[in-house]
Motif scaffolding. Sequence first.
Motif, mmCIF file in Angstrom:
data_model
loop_
_atom_site.group_PDB
_atom_site.id
_atom_site.type_symbol
_atom_site.label_atom_id
_atom_site.label_comp_id
_atom_site.label_asym_id
_atom_site.label_seq_id
_atom_site.Cartn_x
_atom_site.Cartn_y
_atom_site.Cartn_z
ATOM 1 N N HIS A 186 -18.645 24.202 66.929
ATOM 2 C CA HIS A 186 -19.899 23.360 67.110
ATOM 3 C C HIS A 186 -20.546 22.486 66.413
ATOM 4 O O HIS A 186 -21.003 21.710 65.941
ATOM 5 C CB HIS A 186 -20.305 23.084 68.437
ATOM 6 C CG HIS A 186 -19.266 23.971 69.124
ATOM 7 N ND1 HIS A 186 -19.631 24.806 69.772
ATOM 8 C CD2 HIS A 186 -18.890 23.235 70.255
ATOM 9 C CE1 HIS A 186 -18.560 25.158 70.799
ATOM 10 N NE2 HIS A 186 -18.672 23.860 71.652
ATOM 11 N N LEU A 187 -21.084 23.849 65.479
ATOM 12 C CA LEU A 187 -22.803 23.342 63.749
ATOM 13 C C LEU A 187 -21.598 22.851 63.386
ATOM 14 O O LEU A 187 -21.976 22.038 62.242
ATOM 15 C CB LEU A 187 -23.239 24.479 64.165
ATOM 16 C CG LEU A 187 -23.707 25.772 65.400
ATOM 17 C CD1 LEU A 187 -24.804 26.436 64.511
ATOM 18 C CD2 LEU A 187 -24.907 24.073 66.455
ATOM 19 N N ALA A 188 -20.625 23.795 62.935
ATOM 20 C CA ALA A 188 -19.605 22.891 61.353
ATOM 21 C C ALA A 188 -19.638 21.465 61.726
ATOM 22 O O ALA A 188 -19.930 20.590 60.341
ATOM 23 C CB ALA A 188 -18.802 23.732 61.552
ATOM 24 N N VAL A 189 -18.353 20.425 62.467
ATOM 25 C CA VAL A 189 -19.001 20.064 62.791
ATOM 26 C C VAL A 189 -20.026 18.866 63.211
ATOM 27 O O VAL A 189 -19.066 17.729 62.447
ATOM 28 C CB VAL A 189 -17.700 19.630 64.134
ATOM 29 C CG1 VAL A 189 -17.386 17.950 64.797
ATOM 30 C CG2 VAL A 189 -16.308 20.308 64.419
ATOM 31 N N LEU A 190 -20.451 19.824 63.342
ATOM 32 C CA LEU A 190 -22.281 18.218 63.911
ATOM 33 C C LEU A 190 -23.066 18.341 62.367
ATOM 34 O O LEU A 190 -23.408 17.169 62.466
ATOM 35 C CB LEU A 190 -22.993 19.319 64.849
ATOM 36 C CG LEU A 190 -22.465 18.561 66.359
ATOM 37 C CD1 LEU A 190 -23.448 19.700 66.938
ATOM 38 C CD2 LEU A 190 -23.342 17.382 66.647
ATOM 39 N N GLY A 192 -21.358 18.644 59.191
ATOM 40 C CA GLY A 192 -20.439 18.748 58.432
ATOM 41 C C GLY A 192 -20.682 19.904 56.605
ATOM 42 O O GLY A 192 -20.640 19.898 55.479
ATOM 43 N N GLY A 193 -21.042 20.822 57.953
ATOM 44 C CA GLY A 193 -21.614 22.382 56.616
ATOM 45 C C GLY A 193 -23.142 22.097 55.962
ATOM 46 O O GLY A 193 -23.406 22.697 55.477
ATOM 47 N N LEU A 198 -28.621 20.687 60.577
ATOM 48 C CA LEU A 198 -29.411 21.266 61.038
ATOM 49 C C LEU A 198 -30.015 21.222 62.636
ATOM 50 O O LEU A 198 -30.071 20.790 63.694
ATOM 51 C CB LEU A 198 -29.520 23.313 61.500
ATOM 52 C CG LEU A 198 -29.235 23.477 62.495
ATOM 53 C CD1 LEU A 198 -27.233 23.201 62.962
ATOM 54 C CD2 LEU A 198 -29.442 25.075 62.242
ATOM 55 N N THR A 199 -31.399 20.994 62.433
ATOM 56 C CA THR A 199 -32.868 20.472 63.119
ATOM 57 C C THR A 199 -32.272 19.213 63.541
ATOM 58 O O THR A 199 -32.467 18.675 65.124
ATOM 59 C CB THR A 199 -33.888 20.922 62.561
ATOM 60 O OG1 THR A 199 -34.241 21.989 62.058
ATOM 61 C CG2 THR A 199 -34.621 20.506 63.735
ATOM 62 N N ALA A 200 -31.817 18.250 63.665
ATOM 63 C CA ALA A 200 -31.936 17.014 63.951
ATOM 64 C C ALA A 200 -30.958 16.027 64.432
ATOM 65 O O ALA A 200 -30.902 16.304 65.901
ATOM 66 C CB ALA A 200 -32.074 16.151 62.706
#
Length: 305
Positions: A186-190, A192-193, A198-200
């Motif tokens: 999920h984080l990778a999609v959100l 883009g690496g 991340l926080t935003a």
Amino acid sequence: MTTTTQDTPGLTGVELAGSLPAAAVDAVLRAALLEDAPYGDITSQTLIPADARATAVLAARVPGVLSGGEVFAAAMKLADPAAVVELLMADGEAFEAGAALARVTGNARGVLLAERVALNLVQRMSAIATRTAEFVALVAGTGARITDTRKTTPGLRVLERYAVRCGGGANHRFSLSDAVLAKDNHLAVLTGGDPAKLTAVLRGAKARLGHTTHFEVEVDSMEQIEPVLAAGVDTIMLDNFSPEELAAGVELVGGRARVEASGNVSLATVAGVAAAGVDIISIGALTHSVTALDLGLDVELEPAG
């Protein structure tokens, strides 16, 4: 159905949180019996007189913790509504090899029809309860809670989750609909690496949730902890951290969120994981790789008339 249960507390001395929903048990049993005898049990219909009666005892071949007594009883009653089932031990109760766990008296064909389905389920559920109790005993006094995961047998989650509770464990989210758990994919999609985002992105996601929805995020490095905490998450999962890294992570979190440890936790490592100070230890092996506990059904035909 006539059932009796012991008042003896379970191995962990805690009450079971929530009982098994009868409708869910019935659905599982009907599907299982349809699979096992789609056109009836032709062996029993050929060999066993229609009016023959039998008494059967559910017996333990090895020590363990019981789970699924009511499932066993319901299977027998589904095959023979007139069967009388006596539960001799309570779910969550520890037993020794040779213990009698339940007794059923009824139509012999009905007992034999339900035998395999009833045994399959109570053996698996008791195996899960037994394994869970082993993990729970190893973290006693640490404050860490042992929980399951969604790595359950499709269609049997409600039974397997109940079995975890019988062993003194707790349940994680039941389904994808119950809570937000953002994992690495999920984080990778959100992002883009890009870790700077991340926080935003997590804050934006949290803002779209209702105030009662739990928000958990998985991290796989120490560097992700601060950006995730800055988003105001409820739980942070430290995935595949060593015990030393877990202790450092707990210190860094500093009570700003619950800390969950996950990833290849075993009986050999769980005490060290708990000693790191985490709040929750989630273990897929509670349900995905247990071996059925050795329970047997000893059947005796009653003498004719």
